[in-house]
Design a protein around this motif. Structure first.
Motif, mmCIF file in Angstrom:
data_model
loop_
_atom_site.group_PDB
_atom_site.id
_atom_site.type_symbol
_atom_site.label_atom_id
_atom_site.label_comp_id
_atom_site.label_asym_id
_atom_site.label_seq_id
_atom_site.Cartn_x
_atom_site.Cartn_y
_atom_site.Cartn_z
ATOM 1 N N GLY A 41 -10.187 8.844 -10.569
ATOM 2 C CA GLY A 41 -10.897 7.701 -11.123
ATOM 3 C C GLY A 41 -12.363 7.708 -10.768
ATOM 4 N N SER A 90 -10.962 3.510 -8.546
ATOM 5 C CA SER A 90 -10.299 4.757 -8.205
ATOM 6 C C SER A 90 -9.074 4.484 -7.356
ATOM 7 C CB SER A 90 -11.256 5.669 -7.456
ATOM 8 O OG SER A 90 -11.584 5.084 -6.218
ATOM 9 N N PRO A 113 -7.407 3.791 -13.369
ATOM 10 C CA PRO A 113 -7.543 5.247 -13.384
ATOM 11 C C PRO A 113 -6.460 5.884 -14.262
ATOM 12 C CG PRO A 113 -7.640 4.410 -11.133
ATOM 13 C CD PRO A 113 -7.242 3.270 -12.005
ATOM 14 N N LYS A 122 -14.560 8.958 -16.135
ATOM 15 C CA LYS A 122 -13.559 8.226 -15.347
ATOM 16 C C LYS A 122 -12.745 9.134 -14.429
ATOM 17 C CE LYS A 122 -12.924 4.172 -18.209
ATOM 18 N NZ LYS A 122 -11.942 3.295 -18.841
#
Lengths: 467, 402
Positions: free
Chosen positions: A74, A79, A164, A185
């Motif tokens: 992420g 994340s 994520p 991402k």
């Protein structure tokens, strides 16, 4: 050398030894002890971060780095960290980074279904003793095997959630189509195999995304691939040795061998987070979906206990995910934390001398459950917390840690008699069998409360207000 | 809507049918009616995609490998100086009892299901709880035993015939002086009735009152001489000498129960060793429910087993778990928001997840209650001990049905 046998003196050698207290500790030796116990991060020592100590920092980082690499999936703002395990068994040192749970969507699902599933994942939340239990990621599978269709699905998911992502396809063209859409991402790439490893390695390097290595039930190939990918320059790897319902023995065996190889033998080629796919039960679903969900829950629970750092699930049913998220929360608590809360009187709201007096054990989970139910009911009362040596009501009674004598002692020691005018004690329903003895021994009248503390507000309303 | 169990077997595993049968016996179980549509998959191959420009990536200094760099994998095997003692429960005619079969637990030489080292010589055993009087039970359990709640012999028979109990775990709760205060001779009669109703080995539990339990255990040990009953349990606050002597004299075995503390477990065992051989002792370090301390139970059991294997001679016993305690978790039995599913599913899965977690910590003997949980754990144990070919999952990404 196994990391856990690291001594504070060895670590101390490389610290600045200035006792500057910038880290919040009294001296460098205290900081070293905390480092060894993994109670503090190395970066807390600010002098170490200066150029002067650059070499020492490197040495310490190597010394203290976990045998299982920590991998981040992420973007910086959203994340999830997986792996980073320091030990095999949770009594050695706390397990860090709770098993992340991903729920799948696929690119052949109608858009409404994708949206519905993503929203359900996002809204999943359960309040469990002060914690909010949540799900962590979305895994997007390419069933179409069509780059454009996959890209569109990835785009859709990415536009509606910040969770994520895991992108799943064994075709590197399809994978790249997805990566183009969400490379910022930093999704987890699933997966490199012995067939596609080179292309997937290129994508992992180009888009700077962590890469899963998939080698079902073949640890020799898994290890060879890991070696190859590391040589190729890919550093953030996640290992999937395959998840099987038929072949469950192999599954548990493989996960156990991998974790032992990394934690006990410090095999750096295998020192990566482990990924499991309980969703595989949906390859051959039962006539009744409940049975398939049931199996998936069983697989997932065993793999949470046996070293999976991340799971890909298909079931979104509450009765499946609730026990799993609680199990994960349980196993990832610090086993050094005491099980017990302080005994004595706890005051809720603004009780007066006519307010009810309740009783519970000092087992943390019992206490917090009772406390939250009292708070939810907005009850003004006293709660006597008996020292049951950290056992729940039922176990404490069975083990003679909660007895009439103990309760008589608590009544006396807490001085509750000076706080209320009445002499009525409300005991847990599960302690009902003690009521006669308590009355005999203390002269207090006993009211047997509900079997579960969720019934306390109703009980007080019906039995206390009238009484 | 309630769903009727269809009497057809095609394409459905026994496991699946059994679970759904058990769960759907209760008419109020509301299961969603789901139709599985296997959509025909279309493969549209369009390999061309536009590539957006990306920042330059620093090439690793090394020469990138062109082929897979082969590496050996050696199972990380360890040596353990200790092993777990084997305990036999029950006795056949030739052994001085009347049981049709006996069970043996323990004998491990490696941690639970470290199949690469040493597969468990005796798979863990599941016993089913039977109570000698009507007690409050979760609805999801009660619905299966409603007809036998006041007849322990019939309850035991149902547990063996219908749900495959390998041992019957009879709890003499009615002997509790605060409940019915049943006399030892009467309690012993119940034991005899259950022994006659089933031919599996028997475990007999007390009420938790150290004095009353002892009196009842002495009587039961005497009337069931030679049956090798597993007494559940002896604790540190009982008269250990008298309890152990009764068990020894009449040839039975016992569970040494302590509260999540390895030192207590060692102490109790040391005291028992004065009277009983090691192979007559099973240990129980307490089971807490999922969400209510399961992790402590898990870790104490795992540590106990590892310590035993590493040579701690006072802990080298099979481990018993009162897995039924899973039902103490409120999530297992209360009505919750519908999104958490019906409690008829939540309850048994709670017991199942608790059992599976502890199975991996080293439990050898499970005391369980819900038929679906029993069925599942038995199936899982089989899968973990009998080598079966792993299914083909290579293409799982494209082949999940929904």
């Amino acid at each position: 050398m196994p990391k856990k046998s690291l001594s504070p003196t060895e670590v101390y050698k490389y610290l600045p030894k200035t006792n500057c207290k910038e880290c919040g500790e009294e001296n460098c030796m205290a900081f070293a002890t905390k480092l060894v116990n993994r109670e503090v991060a190395l970066d807390k020592c600010s002098p170490l971060l200066t150029n002067k100590y650059k070499e020492n920092y490197k040495v310490l980082w190597e010394m203290l780095k976990p045998p299982v690499k920590e991998v981040t999936i992420g973007s910086e703002s959203n994340s999830v960290k997986i792996g980073g395990k320091l030990v095999m068994y949770r009594h050695e040192l706390t397990w860090v980074n709770p098993t992340a749970i991903a729920i799948d969507v696929s690119d052949d699902m109608p858009e409404e279904e994708i949206i519905k599933r993503v929203k359900e994942v996002e809204s999943f939340s359960y309040d469990y003793i002060g914690q909010k239990l949540k799900l962590d990621l979305i895994a997007i599978r390419s069933v179409s095997n069509d780059p454009n269709i996959f890209r569109a699905a990835v785009k859709k998911v990415s536009s509606i959630t910040n969770l994520p992502l895991i992108l799943c396809s064994l075709d590197s063209n399809v994978m790249e189509a997805g990566l183009i859409e969400v490379s910022r991402k930093k999704p987890l790439i699933y997966a490199a195999t012995k067939e596609n490893w080179k292309e997937m390695a290129e994508l992992s390097l180009m888009y700077k995304c962590p890469l899963t290595v998939f080698s079902p039930n073949d640890l020799k190939t898994l290890k060879s691939l890991t070696k190859t990918l590391l040589a190729y320059g890919v550093e953030d790897l996640v290992l999937d040795p395959g998840t099987f319902w038929n072949g469950l023995g192999d599954t548990i065996n493989n996960f156990t061998m991998l974790r032992r190889a990394s934690c006990k033998e410090e095999d750096e080629l295998l020192g990566f987070p482990l990924l499991a796919v309980p969703a595989i039960v949906w390859m051959q679903p039962d006539e009744y979906p409940e049975v398939t969900i049931w199996k998936e829950t069983c697989l997932a629970s065993m793999l949470i206990a046996r070293y999976a750092d991340i799971l890909i699930m298909h079931s979104l049913e509450g009765w499946s995910l609730l026990p799993l998220t609680i199990l994960r929360e349980n196993l990832y608590t610090d086993p050094r934390k005491p099980v017990a809360v302080e005994s004595g009187i706890k005051v809720f709201g603004a009780p007066n001398d006519e307010s009810p007096v309740l009783l519970t054990s000092n087992f943390a989970l019992t206490y917090y459950t009772v406390a939250s139910d009292i708070e939810a009911g907005k009850i003004n009362c006293y709660l006597l917390v008996v020292d049951t040596e950290g056992l729940s009501i039922e176990s404490a009674i069975a083990g003679r840690k909660l007895t009439a004598e103990k309760i008589a002692e608590t009544l006396k020691e807490t001085g509750i008699e000076n706080k209320v005018k009445h002499k009525t004690l409300i005991i847990p329903g599960r302690a009902a069998r003690l009521s006669g003895e308590i009355e005999e021994l203390t002269g207090w009248k006993v009211l047997v409360g509900p079997m579960d503390s969720s019934g306390i507000p109703k009980f007080i309303q019906e039995k206390w207000v009238k009484a | 809507m309630s769903r009727k169990y269809k009497e057809k077997n095609e394409g459905v595993s026994d496991f699946g049918i059994d679970i759904i049968k058990i769960l759907s016996e209760f008419q109020e179980v509301e299961l969603e009616n789901v139709e599985i549509k296997v959509k025909e998959l279309e493969f549209l191959l369009q390999p061309f995609i536009t590539r957006i420009p990306l920042p330059k990536v620093e090439a690793p200094l090394k020469v990138k490998p062109k082929e897979i760099l082969m590496e050996e994998f050696h199972p990380p095997i360890m040596k353990y100086p200790g092993e777990i003692v084997e305990v036999k429960i029950g006795a056949t005619k030739s052994e001085g009892g009347t049981r049709g079969r006996t069970v043996t637990i323990g004998g491990e030489k490696a941690p639970a299901f470290y199949l690469f080292e040493y597969p468990p010589p005796n798979p863990p055993v599941i016993s089913i709880d039977v109570f000698d009087m009507k007690i409050p039970l979760a609805k999801a359990v009660k619905m299966h035993v409603e007809d036998v709640l006041e007849d322990p012999a019939a309850w035991a028979k149902k547990a063996v015939d219908k749900w495959g109990a390998e041992v019957i775990n009879l709890h003499l709760v009615s002997i509790d002086p605060l409940l019915k205060d049943t006399k030892p001779s009467e309690a012993a009669k119940t034991v005899e009735e259950v022994l006659q109703a089933v031919d599996v080995p028997l475990a007999v539990g007390g009420c938790g009152d150290p004095e009353k339990d002892l009196k009842v255990f002495e009587k039961v040990a005497e009337v069931a001489e030679g049956e090798n009953i597993l007494f559940n349990s002896v604790t540190l606050n009982m008269d250990i000498k008298r309890t152990a002597e009764a068990i020894k004299k009449h040839n039975h075995c016992v569970i040494a129960f302590t509260a999540m503390n390895m030192d207590d477990a060692r102490e109790l065992n040391r005291k028992l060793y004065e009277f009983l051989p090691k192979n007559k002792i099973v240990i129980d370090t307490t089971t807490a429910a999922l969400g209510y301390g399961l992790e402590y139970a898990f870790t104490v059991m795992e540590r106990t087993r590892l310590a035993a294997l590493m040579g701690d001679t006072e802990l080298q016993h099979p481990i018993s778990s009162g897995t039924t305690n899973a039902w103490a978790a409120r999530e297992a039995w209360i009505s919750m928001d519908p999104k958490w599913g019906p409690k008829e599913l939540r309850g048994p899965i709670w017991e199942t997840v608790s059992a599976l977690t502890l199975l991996l910590a080293g439990v050898d003997y499970f005391m369980m209650m819900h038929p679906a949980a029993v069925k599942t754990v038995k199936e899982v144990i089989k899968k973990l001990t009998v080598k079966e070919e792993a299914e083909k999952i290579y293409n799982w990404i494209v082949n999940l049905k929904r």
